[in-house]
Design a protein around this motif. Structure first.
Motif, PDB file in Angstrom:
ATOM      1  N   LYS A   1      -8.696  40.652  45.129  1.00  0.00           N
ATOM      2  CA  LYS A   1      -7.746  39.898  45.947  1.00  0.00           C
ATOM      3  C   LYS A   1      -7.710  40.461  47.369  1.00  0.00           C
ATOM      4  O   LYS A   1      -7.440  41.644  47.554  1.00  0.00           O
TER       5      LYS A   1
ATOM      6  N   PRO B   1      -5.300  43.083  39.112  1.00  0.00           N
ATOM      7  CA  PRO B   1      -6.051  42.453  38.016  1.00  0.00           C
ATOM      8  C   PRO B   1      -5.541  42.804  36.627  1.00  0.00           C
ATOM      9  O   PRO B   1      -5.825  42.082  35.669  1.00  0.00           O
TER      10      PRO B   1
ATOM     11  N   GLY C   1      -4.302  33.215  40.776  1.00  0.00           N
ATOM     12  CA  GLY C   1      -4.778  34.589  40.860  1.00  0.00           C
ATOM     13  C   GLY C   1      -4.269  35.297  42.098  1.00  0.00           C
ATOM     14  O   GLY C   1      -3.892  36.473  42.057  1.00  0.00           O
TER      15      GLY C   1
ATOM     16  N   TYR D   1      -8.087  36.037  37.514  1.00  0.00           N
ATOM     17  CA  TYR D   1      -7.767  36.787  38.734  1.00  0.00           C
ATOM     18  C   TYR D   1      -9.000  36.943  39.612  1.00  0.00           C
ATOM     19  O   TYR D   1      -8.919  36.872  40.849  1.00  0.00           O
TER      20      TYR D   1
ATOM     21  N   THR E   1      -0.758  36.466  41.559  1.00  0.00           N
ATOM     22  CA  THR E   1      -0.534  37.464  40.515  1.00  0.00           C
ATOM     23  C   THR E   1      -0.287  38.791  41.214  1.00  0.00           C
ATOM     24  O   THR E   1      -1.209  39.407  41.756  1.00  0.00           O
TER      25      THR E   1
END
Length: 752
Positions: free
Chosen positions: A474, A576, A569, A562, A572
């Motif tokens: 991310k 992960p 994702g 994710y 979130t």
């Protein structure tokens, strides 16, 4: 939760926030006149739900419980306040289609008062820390009889409606588009929620609980199929659908007369049938479903008066009620791109379509239809003879866990940890239910092409190397878990809670679990309940997941989802390993649900309570006035003398701001029918979907406004006859601030 236009509002808010925060740092927080309260996954199918007929005679039931249900009004300010869900700062309330409610369900042991829990279903976007704290305080204020209800056994869930008033959440991030925290909005929810519990408690009776299930079709699809497909093929092959189509339902039956007092069910579909371009408050599709079920029970001989129907949310994360799919509104006639839900590489033109797409009604008819489909599914289960008797003890636990750095061991022996909360780039892209803005797209693992957004993210709390590595893959856009000025932006401390009645186990999730996340979480609890002999082999566990509850921790995806970094994702929060952290925390505490357990789960670290810290830039009602020669409630545009059944009936009055009086447990308007003896009976009011109450300010300087009431006589059965429409308002005086009630009425008209 859809994040349409959030970044636009965020940029606008940052400048003001910086100034306010500097003042606070220099001068301290203003004193608030605070308000009072008066992983291996074995094959797992819950086919046992349809294994045993539930007898009507309580003496034959293997399980007996204290049961109670209650319902109360939680409708907050329906005008001049941002709606909660789409994070669209321009979506400000202008009226009411259907009142919002809290529905409370109490289950307890007849012999041990401490073995009890409350499961609440609120017509709100989610549960929340501030709301839950207010409810617990309100219960404490009711006296010793309510001391049994504590942090341990009260679960506060939201239906995830995106069309209710906002400005009541504990953390700063969701407050931005609503211009802060509104005490009136907050208190309406808290007071109504406590009242629903009080009604459930006062109505406690001995009875039985039984469970059934069935498929509901046409009410949900997966809006992030590309992310779902990242899950292992062997795992996906175990399921016939890429969303859960099963509704699980509990029926509460009192022993004294065999009548049913309520139902509570779990089914996953987003509360986004009402679109982000409409501004009338409603409870969205689950509100419709509950309304229709409770109406049907009025005519059911087996249902008790004041029957309560709770339609709770489940693993909602990647579901949508816009079941015709996501299409490009750019004239191309194409479906949105599978990988990233774009049209011409842009997110803005990709929109989900409900079953009645094309009516340009803000999703109203589609919302009603999706509600009807859930109602029909629930009614089919309720009417079935196939129910499983619930039997066994009542247990519950709750704790707080700090997910900013929660270290644990995966089933494969690997030690991993979670991260401080953060949002990725695709969070700003929104979803097909509510697209975002600018150059953000879903499934974007890299930096946005416009470097301005990196500056925006850095202005909040720049992520360090450790946070960047922890959240990978991310890309951190908003490092909200490490943003503390002027108070916490997002939760790092999460609620872990489970409820159990006999073999029925409820996972209370603070986040929106995706379809596969919910399946894994439920299965882990199911398998652990068997392996630890939490339940007996003769009564296999039935596990459901309800939420978002108690707080709002955004999304919970699988590790595979994710890695795709679509909206879910990117939203979130804790990296992960978020899902596995929830599962690990849950299973670690599962022994507290055991019949042999005599201890209570540790409370854990307390999350911040920002109610008294929260900033509000929301302007209150200054005063109301009327045009020269007019009076409050006077007709501006009257009804016609007659209408055919099925027509829209409309009337406009000289109005006043509805925020002067929320009329909780009451109504702003009513449709009355003339009886044979010339008296008038209320046949429709604020509770009914087909009556729309709209408010419009005519002149902000003079304080004048108008109210329009529209009755759609074509939605439900209407008798021919003579009718009138009433308006109940409250005006605020300019100098004294005194609020005074008034009434208005339409002319008499006939439906023919």
């Amino acid at each position: 939760m859809a994040r349409s236009h959030f970044i636009v509002a965020l940029c606008s808010a940052l400048g003001a926030l910086f100034i306010v925060s500097q003042l606070i740092l220099t001068l301290g927080f203003p004193q608030v006149d605070f308000w009072r309260w008066d992983q291996g996954f074995a094959n797992y199918q819950q086919t046992h739900l349809n294994s045993e007929k539930q007898a009507g005679d309580a003496a034959q039931d293997p399980g007996t419980y204290l049961i109670g249900v209650g319902k109360a009004d939680i409708t907050g300010p329906v005008v001049e306040l941002n709606l909660m869900g789409y994070a669209n700062s321009s979506q400000v309330g202008t009226g009411l289609r259907q009142r919002l409610y809290s529905r409370a369900f109490i289950v307890g042991s007849p012999s041990n008062p401490s073995d009890r829990f409350i499961y609440m279903v609120l017509d709100t976007q989610s549960g929340d820390t501030a709301i839950r704290n207010g409810i617990l305080e309100g219960l404490k204020a009711l006296g010793s009889a309510y001391s049994v209800y504590t942090q341990k056994n009260v679960a506060v869930t939201g239906t995830h409606s995106h069309s209710g008033p906002g400005a009541w959440l504990n953390y700063l991030l969701p407050q931005i588009t609503s211009l802060g925290f509104d005490k009136q909005s907050y208190q309406a929810i808290v007071d109504g929620a406590v009242l629903s519990i009080r009604r459930a408690h006062e109505g406690l009776t001995v009875g039985t609980i039984s469970a059934g299930s069935g498929k509901v079709t046409g009410a949900n699809i997966n809006r992030s199929v590309y992310a779902y497909l990242a899950n292992p093929a062997a795992e996906r092959a175990r399921y016939s659908d890429d969303v859960d189509k099963t509704m699980t339902l509990l029926k509460f039956t009192r022993a004294s007369d065999g009548k049913n007092i309520g139902i509570l069910n779990w089914f996953a579909t987003h509360g986004t049938s009402m679109l982000g371009n409409q501004t009338i408050v409603s409870a969205d599709n689950k509100g419709v479903a509950a309304y229709l079920f409770e109406q049907a029970m009025d005519a059911d001989a087996d249902a008790a008066p004041d029957f309560v129907a709770g339609f709770s949310q489940a693993n909602v994360g990647d579901t949508t009620p816009n079941v015709l799919g996501a299409w490009c509104e750019d004239g191309s006639g194409k479906e949105c791109k599978l990988e990233d839900s774009t049209c011409g590489n842009k997110s803005q033109d990709c929109h989900g379509r409900g079953p009645f797409f094309g009516l340009n009604d803000g999703g109203v008819k589609s919302c009603y239809e999706i509600g009807k489909r859930q109602f029909a599914g629930a009614q089919g289960i309720y009417s079935s003879s196939q129910f499983t008797a619930i039997s066994g003890n009542v247990r519950s636990f709750h704790t707080f866990v700090d997910f900013s750095n929660y270290t644990f061991v995966l089933p494969n022996g690997t030690t991993v940890h979670t991260c401080p909360a953060a949002m990725g780039n695709s969070f700003a892209a929104g979803t097909s239910d509510g697209p975002g803005a600018f150059d953000f797209v879903q499934n974007d693992p890299g930096a946005p092409s416009n470097p301005f957004w990196n500056v925006v993210g850095s202005a909040i709390a720049p992520p360090g190397p450790k946070q960047i590595a922890c959240q990978y893959p991310k890309p951190v856009l908003l490092n909200v878990g490490e943003a503390k000025t002027p108070y916490a932006w997002s939760p790092n401390i999460v609620d872990i809670q489970l409820l159990r009645v006999g073999q029925f186990i409820i996972i209370v999730s603070p986040g929106e679990a995706t379809t596969m996340s919910g399946r894994r979480w439920r299965e882990a609890v199911h398998n652990a309940a068997i392996s630890t002999q939490l339940v007996t082999s003769s009564t296999p566990p039935i596990v459901v997941l309800g939420g978002p509850a108690n707080s709002y921790t955004h999304y919970i995806t699988t590790e595979e989802e994710y890695s795709i970094q679509r909206y879910e994702g990117a939203s979130t929060l804790y990296g992960p390993h978020t899902l596995n952290a929830y599962i690990n925390s849950t299973l670690t505490l599962l022994p507290y649900l055991s019949d042999s357990s005599t201890s209570t789960a540790p409370p854990g670290p307390s999350p911040p309570d920002n109610r008294e810290k929260s900033i509000s830039l929301i302007t209150g009602v200054v005063y109301d006035s009327v045009p020269i020669g007019k009076s409050f409630g006077q007709l501006v545009k009257d009804v016609s003398p007659s209408y055919p059944v099925g027509a829209l009936v409309s009337v406009t009055f000289v109005g006043a701001n509805p925020r002067n009086n929320l009329r909780l447990e009451g109504s702003y308007t009513a449709v009355e029918k003339q009886a044979a003896d010339a008296t008038w009976d209320v046949v429709r009011d604020d509770r009914d979907w087909e009556v729309v109450f709209s408010w419009k300010r005519s002149n902000g300087l003079t304080g004048t406004s108008e109210v329009t009431v529209v009755w759609d006589t074509g939605i439900s059965a209407v008798e021919k006859g003579t009718y009138r429409i009433r308006y109940f308002g409250d005006s605020k005086a300019a100098f004294t601030g005194k609020v005074s009630g008034f009434e208005g009425g339409s002319g008499v008209f006939r439906l023919v």
